[in-house]
Design a protein around this motif. Structure first.
Motif, PDB file in Angstrom:
ATOM      1  N   THR A  12      14.067   7.551 -33.566  1.00  0.00           N
ATOM      2  CA  THR A  12      13.932   7.916 -32.303  1.00  0.00           C
ATOM      3  C   THR A  12      13.002   9.243 -31.886  1.00  0.00           C
ATOM      4  OG1 THR A  12      15.739   9.688 -32.432  1.00  0.00           O
ATOM      5  CG2 THR A  12      16.351   7.337 -32.022  1.00  0.00           C
ATOM      6  N   VAL A  13      12.552   9.179 -30.635  1.00  0.00           N
ATOM      7  CA  VAL A  13      11.919  10.466 -30.158  1.00  0.00           C
ATOM      8  C   VAL A  13      12.638  11.244 -29.186  1.00  0.00           C
ATOM      9  CG1 VAL A  13       9.511   9.845 -30.588  1.00  0.00           C
ATOM     10  CG2 VAL A  13      10.647   9.164 -28.358  1.00  0.00           C
ATOM     11  N   ASP A  14      12.759  12.441 -29.135  1.00  0.00           N
ATOM     12  CA  ASP A  14      13.589  13.260 -27.947  1.00  0.00           C
ATOM     13  C   ASP A  14      12.512  14.293 -27.553  1.00  0.00           C
ATOM     14  OD1 ASP A  14      16.219  12.458 -28.027  1.00  0.00           O
ATOM     15  OD2 ASP A  14      16.083  12.909 -29.859  1.00  0.00           O
ATOM     16  N   VAL A  15      12.264  14.360 -26.302  1.00  0.00           N
ATOM     17  CA  VAL A  15      11.364  15.352 -25.557  1.00  0.00           C
ATOM     18  C   VAL A  15      11.870  16.226 -24.638  1.00  0.00           C
ATOM     19  CG1 VAL A  15       9.159  15.175 -24.325  1.00  0.00           C
ATOM     20  CG2 VAL A  15      10.098  13.052 -25.408  1.00  0.00           C
ATOM     21  N   VAL A  16      11.466  17.505 -25.073  1.00  0.00           N
ATOM     22  CA  VAL A  16      11.663  18.652 -24.452  1.00  0.00           C
ATOM     23  C   VAL A  16      10.833  18.941 -23.234  1.00  0.00           C
ATOM     24  CG1 VAL A  16      12.295  21.174 -24.074  1.00  0.00           C
ATOM     25  CG2 VAL A  16      12.870  19.816 -26.243  1.00  0.00           C
ATOM     26  N   ILE A  17      10.961  18.753 -22.026  1.00  0.00           N
ATOM     27  CA  ILE A  17      10.086  18.631 -20.737  1.00  0.00           C
ATOM     28  C   ILE A  17      10.214  20.042 -19.935  1.00  0.00           C
ATOM     29  CG2 ILE A  17       9.175  17.505 -18.848  1.00  0.00           C
ATOM     30  CD1 ILE A  17      10.857  14.846 -19.775  1.00  0.00           C
ATOM     31  N   PHE A  18       9.256  20.714 -20.397  1.00  0.00           N
ATOM     32  CA  PHE A  18       9.286  22.163 -19.572  1.00  0.00           C
ATOM     33  C   PHE A  18       8.317  21.961 -18.282  1.00  0.00           C
ATOM     34  CE2 PHE A  18       9.547  23.619 -24.175  1.00  0.00           C
ATOM     35  CZ  PHE A  18      10.814  24.404 -23.863  1.00  0.00           C
ATOM     36  N   THR A  19       9.095  22.790 -17.482  1.00  0.00           N
ATOM     37  CA  THR A  19       8.408  22.989 -16.120  1.00  0.00           C
ATOM     38  C   THR A  19       8.877  24.513 -15.610  1.00  0.00           C
ATOM     39  OG1 THR A  19       7.309  22.329 -13.992  1.00  0.00           O
ATOM     40  CG2 THR A  19       9.861  22.249 -14.367  1.00  0.00           C
ATOM     41  N   ILE A  20       7.868  24.957 -15.021  1.00  0.00           N
ATOM     42  CA  ILE A  20       8.545  26.249 -14.109  1.00  0.00           C
ATOM     43  C   ILE A  20       8.715  25.789 -12.826  1.00  0.00           C
ATOM     44  CG2 ILE A  20       7.460  28.637 -13.256  1.00  0.00           C
ATOM     45  CD1 ILE A  20       7.418  28.672 -16.032  1.00  0.00           C
ATOM     46  N   GLU A  21       9.884  26.494 -12.372  1.00  0.00           N
ATOM     47  CA  GLU A  21      10.233  26.099 -10.893  1.00  0.00           C
ATOM     48  C   GLU A  21      11.069  27.423 -10.410  1.00  0.00           C
ATOM     49  OE1 GLU A  21      12.892  22.780  -8.339  1.00  0.00           O
ATOM     50  OE2 GLU A  21      13.232  22.958 -10.478  1.00  0.00           O
ATOM     51  N   GLY A  22      10.509  27.995  -9.285  1.00  0.00           N
ATOM     52  CA  GLY A  22      11.141  29.265  -8.823  1.00  0.00           C
ATOM     53  C   GLY A  22      10.946  30.074  -9.797  1.00  0.00           C
ATOM     54  N   ASN A  23      11.717  30.820 -10.251  1.00  0.00           N
ATOM     55  CA  ASN A  23      11.533  32.058 -11.243  1.00  0.00           C
ATOM     56  C   ASN A  23      12.257  31.669 -12.723  1.00  0.00           C
ATOM     57  OD1 ASN A  23       9.945  34.002  -9.910  1.00  0.00           O
ATOM     58  ND2 ASN A  23      11.682  34.492  -8.619  1.00  0.00           N
ATOM     59  N   ASP A  24      12.302  30.334 -12.832  1.00  0.00           N
ATOM     60  CA  ASP A  24      12.892  29.903 -13.996  1.00  0.00           C
ATOM     61  C   ASP A  24      12.115  28.901 -15.088  1.00  0.00           C
ATOM     62  OD1 ASP A  24      15.444  31.202 -14.303  1.00  0.00           O
ATOM     63  OD2 ASP A  24      16.052  30.068 -12.565  1.00  0.00           O
ATOM     64  N   LEU A  25      12.231  28.898 -16.153  1.00  0.00           N
ATOM     65  CA  LEU A  25      11.581  27.925 -17.171  1.00  0.00           C
ATOM     66  C   LEU A  25      12.763  26.990 -17.267  1.00  0.00           C
ATOM     67  CD1 LEU A  25       9.566  26.862 -19.100  1.00  0.00           C
ATOM     68  CD2 LEU A  25      10.910  28.388 -20.963  1.00  0.00           C
ATOM     69  N   LYS A  26      12.352  25.787 -16.818  1.00  0.00           N
ATOM     70  CA  LYS A  26      13.529  24.695 -16.820  1.00  0.00           C
ATOM     71  C   LYS A  26      13.049  23.525 -17.624  1.00  0.00           C
ATOM     72  CE  LYS A  26      15.230  25.784 -12.111  1.00  0.00           C
ATOM     73  NZ  LYS A  26      15.364  24.970 -10.698  1.00  0.00           N
ATOM     74  N   ILE A  27      14.086  22.789 -18.088  1.00  0.00           N
ATOM     75  CA  ILE A  27      13.967  21.486 -18.949  1.00  0.00           C
ATOM     76  C   ILE A  27      14.736  20.588 -18.276  1.00  0.00           C
ATOM     77  CG2 ILE A  27      13.654  22.736 -21.038  1.00  0.00           C
ATOM     78  CD1 ILE A  27      16.297  21.709 -21.797  1.00  0.00           C
TER      79      ILE A  27
END
Lengths: 223, 223
Positions: A12-27
């Motif tokens: 399988t693959v698993d993906v950690v998708i990061f983005t910046i929203e507000g003042n947080d690093l989110k996945i």
DNA sequence: CCAAAAGTGTTGACTGTACACCCATGT
DNA sequence: ACATGGGTGTACAGTCAACACTTTTGG
């Protein structure tokens, strides 16, 4: 011990998708609909199709689960404990993806396993060994910030110095000195000022910058 | 496009086994006896057994092909192009191993595919995508030298400063300044002088050093 | 006029690098 | 005696970190 060749683990693959929203690093997390770990949160992922590369599978997962136009994708590590999946031996090739929040075409659809962005500071209990994968991903992302230009994948095309610095501060989880940051970053010759000015905020307008090249680059010295 | 779930690619491991011999960084290659790439040189590797981890498989390969007591093993990257193996979709989880030349119990046995150490400067044509794997491994090894204590796995328990510096120079492929090297390395507090002296060479005897701890460590600043 | 972020330089500490000579031994 | 690596210190340059005030706008 039963040894048998040509009986490969499922992949399988698993993906950690990061983005910046507000003042947080989110996945991005999805809520599993099936066993095992039914109704628990998990990283988006899936089985490899026939003759599909792990990278192709990651893009497929990203598109389907996050509707995201990804600007960066990197293989992290292959997790292969025979006990990580109760169904049997399933190895996963873990990837991390970086997405500018502006590029997310993201609808929180129940029928799509309720994909939701969580701040890395408030991650719920995760299925499988996904917490380990997340920890690994954050470590890699922090390291890469310091010697590459990956940050460009988390920013819009035009951005202020403040946005750039905030992105670093959020990911590294510490304050940086404004003057030193500006000085060092300008010396790297990665970005250039544009003629555009961001007005309309209730403070002095800020100059907008852009990356000179959007290709990935490794730097000798950085932060 | 034919898409089918649960038809996983076959899974192998391939191991880049590094050692220092003479003034060269060398890796172990074996000569393939079977198709595909029969009679070409290749990295030692093999298919995963049932319920075996890739790490266990790597140790198995190491033991069988090199008779090596390995002091360091690290997963590098998973290579998964569907076309890398003419037999079909076979992905490989690549590892690198470091072995002190003293710990090699190595007999060049024809019946064991003629395992041979080659200097990385003189690598023959390799089977599959093994050259890519090797390039990746060398890059990782060089990077790790600069911010970890991995070098200890390539050295005997007791060593002179000159041996230590030579090891760095050989891997990084450049000369280092003797005084600066000694100064920096001593500041790291990773090694301590012993009371032993290496005599019998035709020069002034040299003090022998040892690593204070043989556990792996990451350093803030290094070379 | 007040709040908020934009923008701008200097100094001292530290780190990295360049560089040359005498020492102890084996042959 | 000589060849070989063993062992040692200083000075200069470059980099890093700490630090405070004025500017420009919107409300």
């Amino acid at each position: 011990m039963t040894k048998k060749l040509f009986l490969p683990p499922a992949t399988t693959v698993d993906v950690v998708i990061f983005t910046i929203e507000g003042n947080d690093l989110k996945i991005l997390l999805i809520r599993r609909e099936n066993e095992p770990f039914r109704r628990q949160w998990a990283l988006p992922g899936g089985f490899l199709f026939k003759n599909e590369t792990a990278e192709q599978a990651s893009y497929r997962v990203l598109h389907k689960k996050a509707g995201a136009r990804v600007s960066y994708l990197e293989q992290l590590y292959t997790f292969d404990s025979p006990f990580r999946d109760p169904r049997g031996h399933v190895l996963t090739i873990a990837y991390m993806a970086l997405v500018s929040h502006k590029n997310l075409n993201f609808t929180k659809r129940k029928e799509l396993q309720n994909p939701t962005f969580y701040s890395v500071k408030k991650i719920p209990k995760l299925a499988f060994d996904h917490r380990n994968i997340l920890v690994y991903a954050i470590k890699r992302l922090r390291a890469k910030l310091e010697y590459t230009n990956v940050v460009l994948s988390l920013l819009p095309k035009l951005f202020t110095f403040n946005q750039l610095q905030k992105t670093y501060e959020i990911i590294l989880n510490r304050k940086l000195d404004k003057r030193n940051f500006r000085k060092k970053f300008m010396l790297l010759k990665l970005i250039r000022p544009t003629l555009k000015i961001l007005k309309g905020e209730r403070q002095r307008p800020a100059r907008l910058y852009q990356f000179i090249s959007r290709k990935s680059a490794e730097l000798k010295k950085f932060f």
